[in-house]
Design a protein around this motif. Sequence first.
Motif, PDB file in Angstrom:
ATOM      1  N   ASN A  90       0.729  -1.143  -0.174  1.00 51.76           N
ATOM      2  CA  ASN A  90       0.103  -0.153   0.150  1.00 51.76           C
ATOM      3  C   ASN A  90       0.762   1.293  -0.010  1.00 51.76           C
ATOM      4  O   ASN A  90       1.996   1.387   0.617  1.00 51.76           O
ATOM      5  CB  ASN A  90      -1.102   0.194   1.166  1.00 51.76           C
ATOM      6  N   GLY A  91       0.685   2.202  -0.932  1.00 50.33           N
ATOM      7  CA  GLY A  91       1.169   3.341  -0.818  1.00 50.33           C
ATOM      8  C   GLY A  91       1.164   4.044  -2.275  1.00 50.33           C
ATOM      9  O   GLY A  91       0.437   3.629  -3.082  1.00 50.33           O
ATOM     10  N   THR A 114      -2.152   4.997  -6.783  1.00 49.54           N
ATOM     11  CA  THR A 114      -1.885   4.575  -5.432  1.00 49.54           C
ATOM     12  C   THR A 114      -2.372   3.223  -5.213  1.00 49.54           C
ATOM     13  O   THR A 114      -3.382   2.777  -5.939  1.00 49.54           O
ATOM     14  CB  THR A 114      -2.832   5.331  -4.613  1.00 49.54           C
ATOM     15  N   VAL A 115      -1.889   2.286  -4.397  1.00 42.91           N
ATOM     16  CA  VAL A 115      -2.121   1.011  -4.273  1.00 42.91           C
ATOM     17  C   VAL A 115      -2.676   1.131  -2.769  1.00 42.91           C
ATOM     18  O   VAL A 115      -2.067   1.486  -1.837  1.00 42.91           O
ATOM     19  CB  VAL A 115      -0.901  -0.008  -4.298  1.00 42.91           C
ATOM     20  N   GLN A 116      -3.744   0.518  -2.902  1.00 41.41           N
ATOM     21  CA  GLN A 116      -4.513   0.528  -1.431  1.00 41.41           C
ATOM     22  C   GLN A 116      -5.179  -0.990  -1.367  1.00 41.41           C
ATOM     23  O   GLN A 116      -6.562  -1.102  -1.649  1.00 41.41           O
ATOM     24  CB  GLN A 116      -5.654   1.717  -1.383  1.00 41.41           C
ATOM     25  N   LEU A 117      -4.706  -1.909  -1.118  1.00 41.86           N
ATOM     26  CA  LEU A 117      -5.111  -3.298  -0.828  1.00 41.86           C
ATOM     27  C   LEU A 117      -5.856  -3.377   0.283  1.00 41.86           C
ATOM     28  O   LEU A 117      -5.475  -2.929   1.564  1.00 41.86           O
ATOM     29  CB  LEU A 117      -3.888  -4.327  -1.016  1.00 41.86           C
ATOM     30  N   PRO A 118      -7.069  -4.229   0.464  1.00 43.25           N
ATOM     31  CA  PRO A 118      -7.779  -4.512   1.636  1.00 43.25           C
ATOM     32  C   PRO A 118      -6.654  -5.196   2.586  1.00 43.25           C
ATOM     33  O   PRO A 118      -5.652  -5.866   2.510  1.00 43.25           O
ATOM     34  CB  PRO A 118      -8.714  -5.473   1.319  1.00 43.25           C
ATOM     35  N   GLU A 119      -6.925  -4.986   3.981  1.00 43.36           N
ATOM     36  CA  GLU A 119      -5.889  -5.499   4.948  1.00 43.36           C
ATOM     37  C   GLU A 119      -5.816  -6.832   5.029  1.00 43.36           C
ATOM     38  O   GLU A 119      -4.618  -7.105   5.207  1.00 43.36           O
ATOM     39  CB  GLU A 119      -6.384  -4.853   6.446  1.00 43.36           C
TER      40      GLU A 119
END
Length: 196
Positions: A90-91, A114-119
């Motif tokens: 993520n970032g 932006t990469v924003q993968l689920p937790e």
Amino acid sequence: MLNKITLLSLLVFFLFGANALAHSHLEDSTPKNGEIVTEALKTITLSFETDLELTSSFTLLDEKNAVIPLSTVSINGNQLVANVEDELLNGSYMIHWKIIGEDGHPLEGDVPFTVQLPENTIAPDQVEPAVSDKTVTTVTESAADTETVMKEQAVETKVAVSDEPALMNYLLPAIIGLLIILGFSSYWLIYKRKQV
């Protein structure tokens, strides 16, 4: 004589206009400019208006401007394609491309995303252990704040990236063509006055 000047003016305009339109600009990309990627990114594809020369390439940079390794960048007609070797964390990231179109003009640009993968897709060694419920709440709130900041940065980056190079590629030949037309017209008027 006026017909000759008009014909010459049109010829100059079309020559410069064709030169300006021959430049290859970025048409589409995966991921798109300013996109928030929520799934693992396996392939990056950049599509341009015309076919590319073999020396065209791109690099992937993280928010610290460190180069992220990619498999060999391949050229398929008007596309640059590469596979991402490791899963992106993520970032914020930036694709910096440099191409040479069929007309031989070098161009370059950036595609921020932006990469924003689920937790649940984050590797276990990246998850901080929870000491108590209070800590878990703080981590969740911090993740929500980080998500908001990332979205704002992606929007700001998208707004900051302008089409200035594309505009200059059309504007400069038009200005040069206009100056040539004015020069020929002035010369013709002076020539005509000397004849009278």
